[in-house]
Scaffold this active site. Sequence first.
Site, PDB file in Angstrom:
ATOM      1  N   CYS A  53      41.449  41.277  34.505  1.00 55.82           N
ATOM      2  CA  CYS A  53      42.260  40.516  33.557  1.00 55.82           C
ATOM      3  C   CYS A  53      41.950  41.074  32.167  1.00 55.82           C
ATOM      4  O   CYS A  53      41.450  42.192  32.053  1.00 55.82           O
ATOM      5  CB  CYS A  53      42.022  39.013  33.675  1.00 55.82           C
ATOM      6  SG  CYS A  53      40.368  38.429  33.289  1.00 55.82           S
ATOM      7  N   ASP A  89      45.931  40.143  36.548  1.00 58.01           N
ATOM      8  CA  ASP A  89      47.011  39.456  35.849  1.00 58.01           C
ATOM      9  C   ASP A  89      47.760  40.499  35.014  1.00 58.01           C
ATOM     10  O   ASP A  89      47.529  41.712  35.143  1.00 58.01           O
ATOM     11  CB  ASP A  89      46.482  38.262  35.032  1.00 58.01           C
ATOM     12  CG  ASP A  89      45.673  38.665  33.802  1.00 58.01           C
ATOM     13  OD1 ASP A  89      45.444  39.889  33.594  1.00 58.01           O
ATOM     14  OD2 ASP A  89      45.264  37.772  33.044  1.00 58.01           O
ATOM     15  N   HIS A 120      15.700  40.249  47.029  1.00 58.05           N
ATOM     16  CA  HIS A 120      17.012  39.860  46.489  1.00 58.05           C
ATOM     17  C   HIS A 120      17.735  38.895  47.433  1.00 58.05           C
ATOM     18  O   HIS A 120      18.498  38.043  46.984  1.00 58.05           O
ATOM     19  CB  HIS A 120      17.866  41.104  46.229  1.00 58.05           C
ATOM     20  CG  HIS A 120      17.203  42.085  45.301  1.00 58.05           C
ATOM     21  ND1 HIS A 120      16.876  41.759  44.003  1.00 58.05           N
ATOM     22  CD2 HIS A 120      16.784  43.358  45.493  1.00 58.05           C
ATOM     23  CE1 HIS A 120      16.294  42.798  43.425  1.00 58.05           C
ATOM     24  NE2 HIS A 120      16.212  43.788  44.311  1.00 58.05           N
ATOM     25  N   HIS A 148      21.228  44.362  43.696  1.00 64.06           N
ATOM     26  CA  HIS A 148      20.414  43.151  43.559  1.00 64.06           C
ATOM     27  C   HIS A 148      21.192  41.884  43.916  1.00 64.06           C
ATOM     28  O   HIS A 148      20.613  40.943  44.463  1.00 64.06           O
ATOM     29  CB  HIS A 148      19.904  43.000  42.116  1.00 64.06           C
ATOM     30  CG  HIS A 148      18.950  44.073  41.695  1.00 64.06           C
ATOM     31  ND1 HIS A 148      18.124  43.955  40.591  1.00 64.06           N
ATOM     32  CD2 HIS A 148      18.698  45.307  42.210  1.00 64.06           C
ATOM     33  CE1 HIS A 148      17.393  45.053  40.459  1.00 64.06           C
ATOM     34  NE2 HIS A 148      17.733  45.895  41.426  1.00 64.06           N
ATOM     35  N   MET A 198      38.825  35.968  35.525  1.00 59.74           N
ATOM     36  CA  MET A 198      38.803  36.373  36.943  1.00 59.74           C
ATOM     37  C   MET A 198      37.433  36.098  37.562  1.00 59.74           C
ATOM     38  O   MET A 198      37.341  35.611  38.699  1.00 59.74           O
ATOM     39  CB  MET A 198      39.157  37.855  37.084  1.00 59.74           C
ATOM     40  CG  MET A 198      40.630  38.165  36.915  1.00 59.74           C
ATOM     41  SD  MET A 198      41.640  37.357  38.193  1.00 59.74           S
ATOM     42  CE  MET A 198      43.156  38.334  38.059  1.00 59.74           C
ATOM     43  N   THR A 236      39.756  40.107  29.708  1.00 60.79           N
ATOM     44  CA  THR A 236      38.313  40.242  29.461  1.00 60.79           C
ATOM     45  C   THR A 236      37.495  40.372  30.735  1.00 60.79           C
ATOM     46  O   THR A 236      36.320  40.720  30.674  1.00 60.79           O
ATOM     47  CB  THR A 236      37.795  38.982  28.730  1.00 60.79           C
ATOM     48  OG1 THR A 236      38.073  37.844  29.571  1.00 60.79           O
ATOM     49  CG2 THR A 236      38.472  38.810  27.369  1.00 60.79           C
TER      50      THR A 236
HETATM   51  C1  RB5 Z   1      45.498  36.582  29.217  1.00 64.26           C
HETATM   52  O1  RB5 Z   1      45.999  36.516  27.921  1.00 64.26           O
HETATM   53  C2  RB5 Z   1      43.976  36.503  29.221  1.00 64.26           C
HETATM   54  O2  RB5 Z   1      43.575  35.231  28.802  1.00 64.26           O
HETATM   55  C3  RB5 Z   1      43.433  36.811  30.578  1.00 64.26           C
HETATM   56  O3  RB5 Z   1      43.850  38.081  30.957  1.00 64.26           O
HETATM   57  C4  RB5 Z   1      41.924  36.837  30.708  1.00 64.26           C
HETATM   58  O4  RB5 Z   1      41.351  37.619  29.707  1.00 64.26           O
HETATM   59  C5  RB5 Z   1      41.248  35.566  30.882  1.00 64.26           C
HETATM   60  O5  RB5 Z   1      40.016  35.482  31.033  1.00 64.26           O
END
Ligand code: RB5
Length: 148
Positions: free
Chosen positions: A66, A9, A134, A99, A72, A68
């Site tokens: 993304c 993103d 696994h 694993h 994703m 964090t």
């Molecule tokens: C975008 O602001 C942020 O929410 C997105 O990149 C991501 O971290 C979501 O999990």
Amino acid sequence: MMEIVLGSDHAGFLLKEAIREHLEKADYAVTDFGTFCEDSVDYPDIALPLVKAVAAGEFSLGILVCGTGVGMAMAANKHPGIRAALCGDTFTARCAREHNNANVLALGARVTGPGPALEIVDIFMSSSFQGGRHSRRLDKVAFMGERQ
Ligand code: RB5
């Protein structure tokens, strides 16, 4: 040759660009599913076509970035056949392949800097599933989805 597909993103855009350059220099075949600028986009809209393509066997591995990595990873793991691992360190990246047979690496660009992220990518790419016990565990994980 390993075929890699990338997606991000807006928050992951710059790191995704760095990963593409890094993998291309290492002679991987890289396909970029976007996003292609820092304008805001919703991460599931990027994750969905990528995980469909990975699950269909069009690519060996996928990388989703993304802010964090959480969004994703959550989105990717909704799709049958996808085992996405959010990795912030190289040990986790190696174990995710050895694993968990992860086929998608999720990274958080606002959490993991480009230096560590590229090392995580390298380890993820160069590690392989160990099978054995696994496989039994992953069969159980897959069965959990079927029972829903
Ligand atoms: C975008 O602001 C942020 O929410 C997105 O990149 C991501 O971290 C979501 O999990």
